[in-house]
Design a protein around this motif. Structure first.
Motif, PDB file in Angstrom:
ATOM      1  N   PRO A 175       0.807  -1.228   0.000  1.00  0.00           N
ATOM      2  CA  PRO A 175       0.000   0.000   0.000  1.00  0.00           C
ATOM      3  C   PRO A 175       0.836   1.272   0.000  1.00  0.00           C
ATOM      4  N   ARG A 176       0.336   2.263  -0.680  1.00  0.00           N
ATOM      5  CA  ARG A 176       0.932   3.599  -0.651  1.00  0.00           C
ATOM      6  C   ARG A 176       0.438   4.359   0.578  1.00  0.00           C
ATOM      7  N   ARG A 177      -0.856   4.175   0.888  1.00  0.00           N
ATOM      8  CA  ARG A 177      -1.456   4.914   1.997  1.00  0.00           C
ATOM      9  C   ARG A 177      -2.431   4.015   2.738  1.00  0.00           C
ATOM     10  N   THR A 178      -2.342   4.012   4.057  1.00  0.00           N
ATOM     11  CA  THR A 178      -3.259   3.262   4.901  1.00  0.00           C
ATOM     12  C   THR A 178      -3.664   4.148   6.081  1.00  0.00           C
ATOM     13  N   GLU A 179      -4.602   3.674   6.864  1.00  0.00           N
ATOM     14  CA  GLU A 179      -5.072   4.425   8.030  1.00  0.00           C
ATOM     15  C   GLU A 179      -4.970   3.538   9.268  1.00  0.00           C
ATOM     16  N   ARG A 180      -4.620   4.159  10.374  1.00  0.00           N
ATOM     17  CA  ARG A 180      -4.662   3.484  11.677  1.00  0.00           C
ATOM     18  C   ARG A 180      -5.256   4.481  12.657  1.00  0.00           C
ATOM     19  N   GLY A 181      -6.513   4.275  13.003  1.00  0.00           N
ATOM     20  CA  GLY A 181      -7.200   5.233  13.850  1.00  0.00           C
ATOM     21  C   GLY A 181      -7.199   6.598  13.172  1.00  0.00           C
ATOM     22  N   ILE A 185      -1.159   6.863   7.239  1.00  0.00           N
ATOM     23  CA  ILE A 185       0.188   6.309   7.098  1.00  0.00           C
ATOM     24  C   ILE A 185       0.552   6.300   5.620  1.00  0.00           C
ATOM     25  N   ILE A 186       1.667   6.937   5.289  1.00  0.00           N
ATOM     26  CA  ILE A 186       2.056   7.124   3.886  1.00  0.00           C
ATOM     27  C   ILE A 186       3.445   6.547   3.649  1.00  0.00           C
ATOM     28  N   ASN A 187       3.550   5.691   2.637  1.00  0.00           N
ATOM     29  CA  ASN A 187       4.841   5.212   2.170  1.00  0.00           C
ATOM     30  C   ASN A 187       5.321   6.213   1.118  1.00  0.00           C
ATOM     31  N   ALA A 188       6.404   6.921   1.415  1.00  0.00           N
ATOM     32  CA  ALA A 188       6.878   8.018   0.566  1.00  0.00           C
ATOM     33  C   ALA A 188       7.774   7.558  -0.573  1.00  0.00           C
ATOM     34  N   TYR A 189       7.862   6.271  -0.833  1.00  0.00           N
ATOM     35  CA  TYR A 189       8.744   5.745  -1.873  1.00  0.00           C
ATOM     36  C   TYR A 189       8.681   6.587  -3.154  1.00  0.00           C
TER      37      TYR A 189
END
Length: 197
Positions: A175-181, A185-189
């Motif tokens: 995933p590029r972007r996910t949520e936790r609460g 959350i972003i993977n900046a690759y």
């Protein structure tokens, strides 16, 4: 606010095939590590906005020769445009290197930030190289996330957690972007553009 996040591999869109004006309009650039000093300096010069970075596991050289015009957020909270950015670079220790840590060593780094966390009343962005454990990480030790990052997210509930280290071409479905609460959350690759109010 418009934020450019970068990590791990230089983006040809913003470098090799750069067109004048392409870096205009950004308020902030966040680097999650493993990028050459020259690349960060290029971004800083042409974007004309703050570039805040942490070091990746391959960035030993940046400690003694940091990129000019950029702000290192290692082991501290940097405030830009009212955003409190907590920086913790490096990855799990899988070989000798300055920017690799065991889980216990990373926990000690966080413990030393207690006064800053209290003074700033938490943080808005967690900026790291490695991911958090079981959130966008892999099972092999070099790409395993840190459990203590999960603990930081659960305790302080920042708006964003931005990391690198996990290249999106490592496998299908990363995933590029996910949520936790409340935390995005972003993977900046390579690069990712974040629009925030």
């Amino acid at each position: 606010m418009r934020i450019l996040t970068v990590s791990d591999e230089e983006s040809s869109y913003y470098y090799d095939h750069y067109v004048p004006g392409r870096l205009e309009g950004f308020d902030l650039i966040l680097s999650c590590g493993d990028l050459r000093r020259e690349y960060l300096e290029f971004l800083s010069t042409l974007a004309g906005c703050p570039v805040v970075y942490v070091r990746g596991n391959h960035d030993d050289r940046l400690e003694n020769a940091p990129p000019e015009g950029c702000l290192c957020a290692e082991d501290k909270i940097v405030v830009c445009h009212g955003l409190r950015i907590l920086g913790l670079g490096g990855s799990h220790r899988y070989r000798p290197g300055k920017n690799m840590y065991t889980e216990a060593q990373m926990r000690r780094r966080i413990a030393r930030l207690r006064l800053q966390l209290w003074r700033h009343q938490g943080f808005d962005i967690l900026l790291t190289h490695a991911p958090a454990r079981h959130i966008n990480d892999l099972e092999n030790l070099p790409h395993r996330g840190f459990q203590c990052f999960v603990d930081l997210l659960d305790r302080y509930a920042p708006r964003y957690f931005i990391h690198g280290h996990i290249h999106l071409n490592y496998g299908p479905g990363l995933p590029r972007r996910t949520e936790r609460g409340p935390t995005s959350i972003i993977n900046a690759y390579r690069h990712y553009v974040l629009e925030t109010s």
